[in-house]
Design an enzyme around this catalytic site. Sequence first.
Site, PDB file in Angstrom:
ATOM      1  N   HIS A   1       0.766  -1.371   0.004  1.00  0.00           N
ATOM      2  CA  HIS A   1       0.148  -0.096   0.074  1.00  0.00           C
ATOM      3  C   HIS A   1       0.667   1.184   0.000  1.00  0.00           C
ATOM      4  O   HIS A   1       2.045   1.051   0.442  1.00  0.00           O
ATOM      5  CB  HIS A   1      -1.064   0.073   1.410  1.00  0.00           C
ATOM      6  CG  HIS A   1      -2.120   0.988   1.016  1.00  0.00           C
ATOM      7  ND1 HIS A   1      -1.975   2.205   1.280  1.00  0.00           N
ATOM      8  CD2 HIS A   1      -3.232   0.814   0.568  1.00  0.00           C
ATOM      9  CE1 HIS A   1      -3.205   2.937   0.898  1.00  0.00           C
ATOM     10  NE2 HIS A   1      -3.969   1.887   0.565  1.00  0.00           N
TER      11      HIS A   1
ATOM     12  N   ASP B   1      -8.067  -4.822  -1.129  1.00  0.00           N
ATOM     13  CA  ASP B   1      -8.504  -5.884  -2.200  1.00  0.00           C
ATOM     14  C   ASP B   1      -8.374  -7.370  -2.014  1.00  0.00           C
ATOM     15  O   ASP B   1      -8.981  -8.025  -2.747  1.00  0.00           O
ATOM     16  CB  ASP B   1      -7.852  -5.358  -3.537  1.00  0.00           C
ATOM     17  CG  ASP B   1      -8.352  -4.087  -3.838  1.00  0.00           C
ATOM     18  OD1 ASP B   1      -9.510  -3.729  -3.810  1.00  0.00           O
ATOM     19  OD2 ASP B   1      -7.439  -3.033  -3.964  1.00  0.00           O
TER      20      ASP B   1
HETATM   21  N1  COA Z   1       3.994  -7.447  -4.928  1.00  0.00           N
HETATM   22  C1  COA Z   1       5.328  -7.557  -4.835  1.00  0.00           C
HETATM   23  N2  COA Z   1       6.045  -6.635  -4.584  1.00  0.00           N
HETATM   24  C2  COA Z   1       5.619  -5.482  -4.384  1.00  0.00           C
HETATM   25  C3  COA Z   1       4.098  -5.319  -4.099  1.00  0.00           C
HETATM   26  C4  COA Z   1       3.408  -6.462  -4.547  1.00  0.00           C
HETATM   27  N3  COA Z   1       1.939  -6.434  -4.179  1.00  0.00           N
HETATM   28  N4  COA Z   1       3.998  -4.100  -3.656  1.00  0.00           N
HETATM   29  C5  COA Z   1       5.104  -3.418  -3.753  1.00  0.00           C
HETATM   30  N5  COA Z   1       6.091  -4.346  -4.048  1.00  0.00           N
HETATM   31  C6  COA Z   1       7.356  -4.259  -3.784  1.00  0.00           C
HETATM   32  C7  COA Z   1       7.712  -3.273  -5.214  1.00  0.00           C
HETATM   33  O1  COA Z   1       8.248  -4.367  -6.233  1.00  0.00           O
HETATM   34  C8  COA Z   1       8.941  -2.713  -4.691  1.00  0.00           C
HETATM   35  O2  COA Z   1      10.004  -3.371  -4.780  1.00  0.00           O
HETATM   36  P1  COA Z   1      11.760  -2.938  -4.882  1.00  0.00           P
HETATM   37  O3  COA Z   1      11.975  -1.819  -4.310  1.00  0.00           O
HETATM   38  O4  COA Z   1      12.303  -4.093  -4.759  1.00  0.00           O
HETATM   39  O5  COA Z   1      11.568  -2.433  -6.307  1.00  0.00           O
HETATM   40  C9  COA Z   1       8.547  -2.036  -3.390  1.00  0.00           C
HETATM   41  O6  COA Z   1       7.722  -3.054  -2.857  1.00  0.00           O
HETATM   42  C10 COA Z   1       7.774  -0.912  -3.335  1.00  0.00           C
HETATM   43  O7  COA Z   1       6.757  -0.754  -4.412  1.00  0.00           O
HETATM   44  P2  COA Z   1       6.007   0.373  -4.801  1.00  0.00           P
HETATM   45  O8  COA Z   1       5.287   0.051  -6.053  1.00  0.00           O
HETATM   46  O9  COA Z   1       7.123   1.608  -5.250  1.00  0.00           O
HETATM   47  O10 COA Z   1       5.308   1.015  -3.822  1.00  0.00           O
HETATM   48  P3  COA Z   1       4.190   1.964  -3.725  1.00  0.00           P
HETATM   49  O11 COA Z   1       3.920   2.540  -2.363  1.00  0.00           O
HETATM   50  O12 COA Z   1       4.094   2.903  -4.913  1.00  0.00           O
HETATM   51  O13 COA Z   1       2.888   0.811  -3.831  1.00  0.00           O
HETATM   52  C11 COA Z   1       1.092  -0.081  -4.508  1.00  0.00           C
HETATM   53  C12 COA Z   1       1.761   0.930  -3.613  1.00  0.00           C
HETATM   54  C13 COA Z   1      -0.480  -0.398  -4.087  1.00  0.00           C
HETATM   55  C14 COA Z   1       0.988   0.492  -5.906  1.00  0.00           C
HETATM   56  C15 COA Z   1       1.982  -1.408  -4.730  1.00  0.00           C
HETATM   57  O14 COA Z   1       1.836  -1.915  -3.441  1.00  0.00           O
HETATM   58  C16 COA Z   1       1.226  -2.384  -5.698  1.00  0.00           C
HETATM   59  O15 COA Z   1       1.439  -2.149  -6.889  1.00  0.00           O
HETATM   60  N6  COA Z   1       0.479  -3.341  -5.116  1.00  0.00           N
HETATM   61  C17 COA Z   1      -0.308  -4.133  -5.900  1.00  0.00           C
HETATM   62  C18 COA Z   1      -1.653  -3.732  -6.626  1.00  0.00           C
HETATM   63  C19 COA Z   1      -2.630  -3.337  -5.540  1.00  0.00           C
HETATM   64  O16 COA Z   1      -3.078  -4.471  -4.689  1.00  0.00           O
HETATM   65  N7  COA Z   1      -3.459  -2.333  -5.335  1.00  0.00           N
HETATM   66  C20 COA Z   1      -4.511  -2.025  -4.584  1.00  0.00           C
HETATM   67  C21 COA Z   1      -4.075  -0.921  -3.605  1.00  0.00           C
HETATM   68  S1  COA Z   1      -5.276  -0.666  -2.349  1.00  0.00           S
END
Ligand code: COA
Length: 419
Positions: free
Chosen positions: A305, A356
Amino acid sequence: MCPCGERLETRNSKLETDEALVCCLFSSFVIFPSTLKSMSDKANAPTAPSAAGLRGVAAATSSMSDVIGDKGQLIYQGYDIHDLAAHSTFEEVIFLLWNKRLPKQNELDELKQALAASYAIPDEIIDLMRRIPRDADPIDVLRTTVSALEFYNPGSRDISRAASVQTAIKLTAQFPTLVATAERIRRGLEPVQPNSQLNIASNFLYMLNGSAPSAADARMFDIALILHADHELNASTFAARVVAGTLADMYGAVTAAIAALSGPLHGGANTAVMKTLLEIGEVGNVESFIKQALGDKRKIMGFGHAVYRTEDPRATHLRRFSQQLGERTGESKWYDISRKVEEVMMREKGLYPNVDFFSASTYYMMGIPLDLYTPIFAISRISGWTGHVLEQYADNKLIRPRAEYVGARDSRYIPIGER
Ligand code: COA
């Protein structure tokens, strides 16, 4: 005010009106009038350091909800989400979000009556749904029909508080009808007329299935609506506020919000979660599946998140629902797979499930088609979107940030034959 809608005082104060006009109309041209070069001067450059994805940047003031990421806490207008999930109803939460306080009994009764009186959607919208390709994604159908609903609300352009609350009531009441009706048409069934005796949660399940839900399902769904109602400045809410900030009408703001919600990184994640669970198929496959996916640098939907650094408080309730439904239906497989995924993700990545993750198996066991999960998210979130739009209208400022320019400067036009 410049015709592009930008307030002149937000630009370089040395610019005269005519020059600002030139700037607005021709800023995409490479050759600038000399005075406009000052736009690139440090004095006029964005002051805040850029934060990728605006993480940690407060882009609005709001009393709607607060996400306290390190504590895993979510509050709506001062009330903890756990308190509301235990004691409240979705209708009561709608009142709370729009009015910053819980309703008295007569106020709640009035709101429920007004919502029920607005459940029906125009026949023209049902005709439109019949012309939409059957394989259209339901969240896109919702986006298009919400946009079209504006044609049938003569008061849509009135953004006074009184008129906007009426539009918010219509939209909140009509969302379940739009989703259920489109689904019935997609399945080749006749739409079920809304039942004004039922609350929003029960009415939706009734229109979707053609029969009233059990009391247990109705309450579970009602709590799921409470949990998804608002979440501070998430992407779809921010989109709604940006549109409302131009003083466009509420339908436009909500249409933009639905488009933002549809993405797999936002509301689209719940459908993606269930696809993953189905792909995994058995508890015994979880370990190898997740390790393989992470090894391939694939994200596991429903985890992580942007704000929470601990358990998403909404996931706590949805996990319980998933477990209860597994026990009730005698098919605990999806809950068991989910728990194992949760365990492996915590061990491998230290990531918690978000809202989710367990909503996917919960809705699946309620017999809801996968691609309706995101529209169901919208059935709840419309209360938050409209609340934020009301807030935006009440104290509006055009939302117009700056970009940190990283492109070339001083390029000169080269005729196409000479490039
Ligand atoms: N699965 C695997 N790795 C994940 C992950 C996931 N669901 N969510 C984050 N990570 C990892 C990323 O790969 C990244 O790793 P790295 O630093 O080794 O590259 C790190 O965690 C940070 O991820 P990032 O996407 O930059 O963080 P964020 O704060 O922008 O992410 C989300 C927030 C929600 C976009 C992200 O967690 C995600 O894409 N989750 C899956 C989609 C989802 O469930 N969305 C609903 C949100 S309520």
